[in-house]
Design a protein around this motif. Structure first.
Motif, mmCIF file in Angstrom:
data_model
loop_
_atom_site.group_PDB
_atom_site.id
_atom_site.type_symbol
_atom_site.label_atom_id
_atom_site.label_comp_id
_atom_site.label_asym_id
_atom_site.label_seq_id
_atom_site.Cartn_x
_atom_site.Cartn_y
_atom_site.Cartn_z
ATOM 1 N N SER A 119 0.795 -1.225 0.000
ATOM 2 C CA SER A 119 0.000 0.000 0.000
ATOM 3 C C SER A 119 0.828 1.276 0.000
ATOM 4 N N GLU A 120 1.961 1.297 0.707
ATOM 5 C CA GLU A 120 2.735 2.534 0.768
ATOM 6 C C GLU A 120 3.328 2.917 -0.587
ATOM 7 N N MET A 123 1.559 5.723 -2.495
ATOM 8 C CA MET A 123 1.530 7.024 -1.839
ATOM 9 C C MET A 123 2.761 7.823 -2.273
ATOM 10 N N THR A 133 10.016 3.796 4.698
ATOM 11 C CA THR A 133 8.921 2.854 4.484
ATOM 12 C C THR A 133 9.425 1.414 4.627
ATOM 13 N N GLN A 158 7.193 7.837 -5.239
ATOM 14 C CA GLN A 158 6.867 6.654 -4.454
ATOM 15 C C GLN A 158 8.139 6.022 -3.901
#
Length: 402
Positions: A119-120, A123, A133, A158
């Motif tokens: 999911s990260e 972002m 992350t 990202q």
């Protein structure tokens, strides 16, 4: 100064290689077009030939989308294209992924799972936060260096794009290096210089038009597709209910005011369609703008013959053309004429640059070639051509030295 593969001693080095092999797939996840995969073969082969151990990072599709799927078919295709072993692991940064990287032999490659399964990765971060992350924190310790060849994703920030360069010595791959050399030097190309802005990415196209006109990079801007429809509305033409509703549904209504402002400032350098093609009872019907609007259920599907003749005449006088976006719904053979004619005319210009993305897909689908440079990235190419700083490039430029 960004380091390139020429600066890397790859022998025995564990390389985290970010590529953009996001490809069209069918309902079963089978690849429909491998052009983006083939674009990166040179970089991968160079690393493997020099004895690197390559852990390949990439994304496929967007969460919830039809093309959001595994990278296993991509790994299989790379295995066919490369004269070296290519494995696949169904994890991105978990224990199995890290073990697969640790098991790599010199001159071998493993394709890690779709980064957007995490999911990260969907972002946006600055480089320092991206480095914190899970993806970067877990993979960076098992990598020696990072190579970014994913020009098509270079306008994103990202973790897999900007996180690794914060912690690792980082290099531009061959695709990235080639794209930057061509697209970052547009001011040196010969004039007259014409930009063709089509397709449905209206906001980016109007940003581009504003930038290239304000900076006097463009002698003429030709508009087509949904972009052209927005300029038609901005000049008080009624393109009909179907096309207007589409523009409203895509939240492009504010772009009409921006287009109107451009026409007021640069009206003598911006061209919009003089006629459009609609579908009526299965036939292609061309309507001059003074005969608009069409019926409520007749969206503009292409530019018409009068527009093509005018645009081709401008291209015939041009020395440089930058092409971004199709002229219409080229996937429908009846309405491929505008895109086909414009692309063929653009390909004859002395310096012809294709903006990638949907533009390159249309070019491939219609079997048109002969361009000076075909970019692998639509959004990234447009950003670079309009003077924006690409997060990926900035991250590479600030990476620690080896």
């Amino acid at each position: 100064m960004i380091a390139t593969l020429d600066d890397l001693d790859a022998a025995g080095t564990v390389v985290g290689l970010r590529v953009d092999i996001n490809s069209p797939v069918d309902a079963d996840g089978r690849l429909l077009d491998d052009s983006r995969i083939r674009a990166h073969v040179g970089t991968i082969r160079s690393l493997l030939d020099h004895g690197a151990r390559v852990a390949l990072l990439a994304h496929q599709g967007r969460p919830g989308g039809d093309s959001f799927t595994t990278l296993e078919p991509h790994a299989d295709r790379l295995n066919e294209l490369l004269d070296a072993p290519v494995e696949y692991v169904d994890e991105t940064h978990g224990a199995s992924a890290r073990a697969a990287i640790a098991d790599l032999a010199d001159g071998s490659c493993v394709v890690l799972e779709n980064t957007r399964f995490y999911s990260e990765e969907y972002m946006e971060f600055d480089s320092a936060d991206a480095a914190a992350t899970h993806l970067v924190e877990r993979l960076a310790p098992v990598l020696d260096v990072y190579v970014n060849d994913a020009f098509a994703a270079a306008h994103r920030s990202q973790p897999s794009i900007v996180g690794f360069p914060h912690d690792l010595p980082s290099y531009a791959g061959q695709v990235m290096e080639r794209e930057l050399a061509v697209l970052d030097d547009i001011e040196s190309t010969t004039r007259p210089r014409t930009y063709v802005l089509g397709g449905a990415k209206v906001s980016g196209s109007i940003d581009a038009a504003r930038d290239v006109l304000d900076r006097d990079l463009a002698d003429t801007v030709l508009t087509a597709g949904v972009v052209g429809n927005v300029f038609l509305i901005a000049d008080d033409h009624d393109v009909g209910k179907a096309s207007t509703d589409f523009i409203y549904d895509q939240d492009y209504w504010d772009e009409i005011d921006r287009a109107a402002a451009l026409l007021e400032e640069y009206g003598d350098r911006i061209e919009y369609p003089r006629d459009v093609a609609v579908e009526r009872n299965g036939d292609r019907i061309e309507l001059p703008v003074d005969e608009l609007p069409p019926a409520d259920d007749e969206p503009a599907m292409d530019v018409g013959t009068e527009t093509l003749e005018a645009y081709e005449a401008i291209l015939d006088e041009s020395e440089t053309v930058v092409l971004n976006g199709p002229a219409g719904v080229y996937e429908n053979e009846t309405f491929a004429e505008g895109t086909q004619s414009l692309y063929r005319a653009a390909a004859t210009v002395a310096t012809s640059i294709v903006g990638g993305g949907d533009t390159a897909s249309a070019m491939n689908a219609l079997g048109i070639d002969g361009f000076t440079h075909v970019s692998t990235g639509g959004g990234a190419a447009l950003a670079l051509l309009t003077g924006d700083t690409l997060p990926a490039v900035e991250a590479l430029d600030n990476a620690p030295e080896s």
